[in-house]
Design a protein around this motif. Structure first.
Motif, PDB file in Angstrom:
ATOM      1  N   ALA A   1       0.829  -1.213   0.000  1.00  0.00           N
ATOM      2  CA  ALA A   1       0.000   0.000   0.000  1.00  0.00           C
ATOM      3  C   ALA A   1       0.859   1.257   0.000  1.00  0.00           C
ATOM      4  O   ALA A   1       0.567   2.235  -0.699  1.00  0.00           O
ATOM      5  N   LEU A   2       1.957   1.259   0.780  1.00  0.00           N
ATOM      6  CA  LEU A   2       2.814   2.440   0.845  1.00  0.00           C
ATOM      7  C   LEU A   2       3.628   2.622  -0.431  1.00  0.00           C
ATOM      8  O   LEU A   2       3.789   3.738  -0.925  1.00  0.00           O
ATOM      9  N   LEU A   3       4.153   1.527  -0.974  1.00  0.00           N
ATOM     10  CA  LEU A   3       5.005   1.625  -2.157  1.00  0.00           C
ATOM     11  C   LEU A   3       4.213   1.942  -3.418  1.00  0.00           C
ATOM     12  O   LEU A   3       4.780   2.453  -4.390  1.00  0.00           O
ATOM     13  N   SER A   4       2.927   1.614  -3.433  1.00  0.00           N
ATOM     14  CA  SER A   4       2.123   1.854  -4.631  1.00  0.00           C
ATOM     15  C   SER A   4       1.399   3.195  -4.605  1.00  0.00           C
ATOM     16  O   SER A   4       0.666   3.510  -5.531  1.00  0.00           O
ATOM     17  N   SER A   5       1.581   3.982  -3.545  1.00  0.00           N
ATOM     18  CA  SER A   5       0.873   5.261  -3.443  1.00  0.00           C
ATOM     19  C   SER A   5       1.865   6.410  -3.322  1.00  0.00           C
ATOM     20  O   SER A   5       1.751   7.252  -2.430  1.00  0.00           O
TER      21      SER A   5
END
Length: 883
Positions: free
Chosen positions: A496-500
């Motif tokens: 979630a963090l790496l894709s946003s």
């Protein structure tokens, strides 16, 4: 056993490493009085039972995994790890014995040297580094190799020992099942934990060239069971069948003659392989038994014939799961294979089949015997050939009180109906075990009160041990399930963090600053707010790491800044919740706050904390295969770092404005800079009406304030500030934009100020002035409306810090506006070149003055320093304008 205890006789001892021999690799074979032995090392021993002497020791280039003896041809086939198959001729007198006899005559002390014979490399009849198992059947050599993805069975013409042995030609091959080779050094494959097991099964009518399978360690099944297991084709061809037990638990078979002719009759290679069963654990033994005994044999009066056919096929798994297959009648009167699974004590180190329907298997703690014989009435005459009765519903292992036996061989039957076992222990001791099997197997018998009490105590103790082990295993399973759940959550959070990267983050950390009071000292505090806006929870293993990096002091540029890292465990941060952390930024003990200060927030997930305990062995009891469990599977980093935010605290955020507050608030809430105790004492002793003393007051009285300015196009500022400052004068909107992260921005906005007097963290005054000016010499079209931002301060260091903060904001604004495609007006290029040349000259003069300061004395360096300050002042007030 119910009869007398087994008689154990130790024959010889062999060297073994510290901790004992490992299971799975040692082998022992017996032919007449000769014993061929391998301990899993590089040596193969030949021992004479009658003379009690070691007649030969053969040394191979690597570990020996398997032995097979062809008694008819007097040939010993040896599988050497990562080398291939060697063939030794045994029909000639032992070179070691003759050599030892000659050396004995030459030596005066009469001591025999060690009879070690290095094996000639020319005796390698089938070189192959991937060979894991083999068996010999007549003129055929069957091998099993482990490829990158598949197990492959290959058939070769059996190479014969001689002066110049040559590898036999390939007759046929087929792929069995997928495999996962263990990792190892390139060029030298790793040793597998479990070796596959091969067993040759022949029908009763098999003829030459495959003669007697018993000579090669094979078995011969009755016709009914053979046909039910392997089909009509194998029965009509009278073909032997190769049974293969794989480390993944599969028990599969290949018809030998069908494999030999597969090249001349093309077809689907997978059709040649049939999977009989799956034990779901590594197969360690395959054998056959004669369970239907005649009345005379059951009574012990007649010994079974050596050519009798077995009617029960057995296979054992590493953890004790046992499969037995017989031919039996169903309710409809049809002959069907009867499969029954048993659970024996494990882990199983080795096993062997003996006479009388008995099977022997060894565990680390005991050597046991089980009886699979059907001891009811004789065979029903109405049943066809080989139709057998049912298998026993359960097996009751009987202890022989011998522990740590690594390999077994049934050497012979004693005349009185007993059995003689040849065994090798984990300590490297070769021994024979004579068993009296005339008496019945243990069963219900009369017990005395004392025996019953002792038996009850043993059962209760066993129940307690099992309960403790089950509790430990349940705890281990719960721990691993919890670790897997946590790893799944960590993977979801990371994704979630790496894709946003673009847009709002599901988990964010914002940093704000404010002045506060701590331990009777004014302190700049940073508040980090961690917010979880995702649908996942941050539980065990998550830590918020806050790193505070201060810049080097303005008076000591050659020193590096300091770094302080704070770690705050995130016990449980559910979706929608937040966590606030307040940290001190400065000033330090000496009263100095080195700006700018960078605050970096990172989420850290500790793999060692969450997964470390779950990787421990799940069984506290001793395991005979400790190499199965890796010591450490964690990576070197021991965790995962996920950056959240980076915030820079500069001079504009740290300014305080006492003149904007009310008198009451100014007296009670105004934070004052930390002062030296001596200065405080002198200040209190100053008479009323006199001028204040101290470095700050003296600098403000005798030195002119340092000043710096920067000009920005009014059009550029309006385009950048149009969203949040509509209807506000441009100078006031610019000052509000500069102080947007300061707590006094609301007062500046309410009073529409364009000039403000502030106090730096060290107490120096800083004056910010924003005014509109006209730049006349830059554009041929006429004057350009601009905004000049001026910084005045009695402290040169504080003025530089404030000027640096303003320049940083301007750089960000120009970059954002350039990305929107705004274009500057027409400019006078010659004027810009002249300004650039003037600045180049000033920079060269700065370098020359700094070099002169290093060589001049104290008297002359004062004038040089004054000139250097004047040049710096000119550089801080350039004639350029940001457009």
């Amino acid at each position: 056993m119910a009869g007398a205890a087994p008689r154990v006789h130790y024959l010889a001892g062999f060297s073994c490493p510290l901790g004992g021999l490992a299971a799975g690799k040692p082998r022992v074979l017996c032919h007449e009085a000769e014993v061929f032995l391998s301990t899993g090392s590089k040596f193969v021993y030949v021992y004479d039972q009658e003379g009690g002497l070691l007649t030969a020791v053969y040394q191979f280039p690597d570990q020996v995994w398997h032995l097979q003896l062809l008694a008819v041809h007097r040939a010993l086939y040896v599988l050497c790890a990562r080398r291939g198959i060697y063939c030794l001729a045994l029909n000639t007198p032992s070179r070691s014995a003759s050599q030892a006899h000659e050396d004995k005559e030459d030596r005066e002390d009469g001591e025999l040297p060690s009879p070690v014979i290095p094996v000639d490399p020319d005796t390698c009849v089938l070189p192959d580094a991937t060979l894991c198992a083999f068996t010999v059947l007549g003129d055929v050599l069957v091998t099993l190799v482990q490829g990158p993805t598949q197990w492959k069975m290959q058939l070769f013409e059996r190479p014969c020992p001689g002066e110049d042995p040559r590898p036999g030609s390939l007759v046929g091959e087929v792929e069995l099942s997928t495999s996962t080779p263990p990792s190892g050094v390139p060029g030298k494959p790793a040793v597998p934990y479990f070796l596959p097991v091969l067993c040759c099964v022949s029908p009763p009518g098999s003829r030459a060239p495959h003669s007697h399978p018993q000579d090669c360690g094979g078995v011969m099944l009755e016709e009914a069971l053979f046909g039910l297991l392997f089909g009509t084709d194998a029965t009509l061809l009278e073909s032997p069948v190769i049974l293969c037990g794989l480390p993944d638990g599969q028990l599969c078979c290949v018809v030998l003659k069908a494999l030999v002719t597969s090249r001349s009759a093309p077809g689907d290679p997978k059709a040649l392989v049939k999977i009989l069963h799956h034990l779901e654990e590594p197969v360690v033994f395959i054998g056959a038994l004669k369970t239907e005994l005649l009345t005379e044999e059951a009574a012990g009066g007649v010994l079974p014939s050596e050519d009798e056919h077995s009617d029960c096929l057995v296979a054992l798994g590493h953890q004790g799961r046992t499969l037995a297959i017989k031919a039996s009648w169903n309710e409809s009167g049809n002959l069907v294979p009867e499969l029954r699974e048993y659970c024996l004590p494990g882990p199983v180190l080795c096993a062997a089949c003996g006479g009388g329907g008995r099977m022997y298997h060894s565990t680390p703690s005991d050597l046991c015997v089980v009886d699979l014989a059907w001891r009811g009435t004789p065979l029903d005459s109405q049943q066809p050939d080989g139709a057998s009765g049912s298998l026993p519903p359960m097996l009751s292992p009987a202890s022989l009180s011998i522990c740590s036996v690594l390999t077994l061989s049934v050497s012979s039957r004693e005349p009185a109906g007993g059995t003689k076992l040849l065994a090798l222990s984990a300590k490297g001791r070769l021994m024979t075990c004579s068993l009296d099997l005339n008496s019945e197997m243990p069963g219900p018998a009369r017990m005395t009160a004392a025996n019953a009490g002792q038996k009850i105590k043993e059962l209760l103790s066993g129940i307690g041990d099992v309960s403790e082990r089950v509790s430990f295993l349940k705890k281990a399973v719960d721990q691993r399930n919890k670790a897997l759940t946590s790893l799944n959550e960590a993977m979801n959070v990371s994704c979630a963090l790496l894709s946003s990267r673009e847009g709002p983050q599901p988990i964010s950390c914002t940093t704000t600053t404010a002045w506060g009071r701590q331990q009777l000292q004014d302190m700049l505090m940073a508040t980090c707010l961690l917010e979880n806006n995702s649908s996942f929870s941050l539980d065990q293993g998550w830590t918020l790491c806050i790193q505070v990096l201060t810049s080097s002091s303005a008076l000591a540029l050659d020193t590096a800044g300091s770094t302080v890292t704070y770690t705050i465990p995130v016990d449980r941060l559910s979706p929608g919740s937040q966590r606030e952390v307040t940290l001190p930024l400065g000033p330090s003990e000496n009263g100095v706050l080195d700006l700018p200060v960078t605050v970096s927030c990172t989420l850290f997930y500790s793999l060692r904390e969450v997964v470390g305990g779950a990787l421990a062995p799940s069984d506290p009891l001793e395991d005979p295969f400790p190499e199965e469990y890796p010591v450490d599977l964690l990576p070197e980093q021991e965790g995962i770092c996920l950056p959240l935010s980076k915030h820079t605290v500069d001079m504009l955020q740290c300014l305080r404005f006492p003149g904007l507050a009310s008198p009451h608030a100014r007296a009670s809430c105004l934070p004052g800079p930390a002062s030296d105790p001596v200065d405080t004492f002198l200040e209190t002793c100053r008479p009323p009406g006199s001028e204040p003393a101290g470095p700050a007051s003296l600098r403000a009285k005798y030195l002119p304030p340092s000043s710096a300015s920067i000009k920005v196009s009014a059009e550029l500022l309006r385009a950048a500030l149009e969203d949040g400052h509509s209807g506000v004068p441009l100078c006031s909107a610019t000052l509000q934009w500069l102080l947007a992260e300061n707590v006094a921005v609301d007062i500046v906005r309410a009073q529409a100020l364009s000039s403000i007097q502030g106090v730096a963290p060290d107490g120096s005054d800083i004056h910010l002035i924003v005014r509109e000016v006209a730049v006349t010499d830059l554009s041929p079209a006429g004057p350009i409306q601009a905004v000049e931002i001026q910084v005045d301060s009695s402290s040169l260091a504080d003025m530089c810090r404030a000027h640096h903060a303003i320049v940083g904001r301007m750089q960000t604004m120009v970059t954002e506006q350039a990305a929107q495609g705004s274009s500057p007006p027409d400019l006078r290029i010659q004027y810009l070149r002249q300004i650039h040349a003037n600045h180049e000259a000033l920079l060269r003069e700065v370098q020359a003055l700094r070099d002169r300061l290093c060589t001049e004395d104290e008297a002359s360096s004062c004038a040089t320093a004054q000139r250097l300050l004047q040049v710096y002042k000119q550089l801080r007030n350039p004639s350029l304008t940001l457009l």
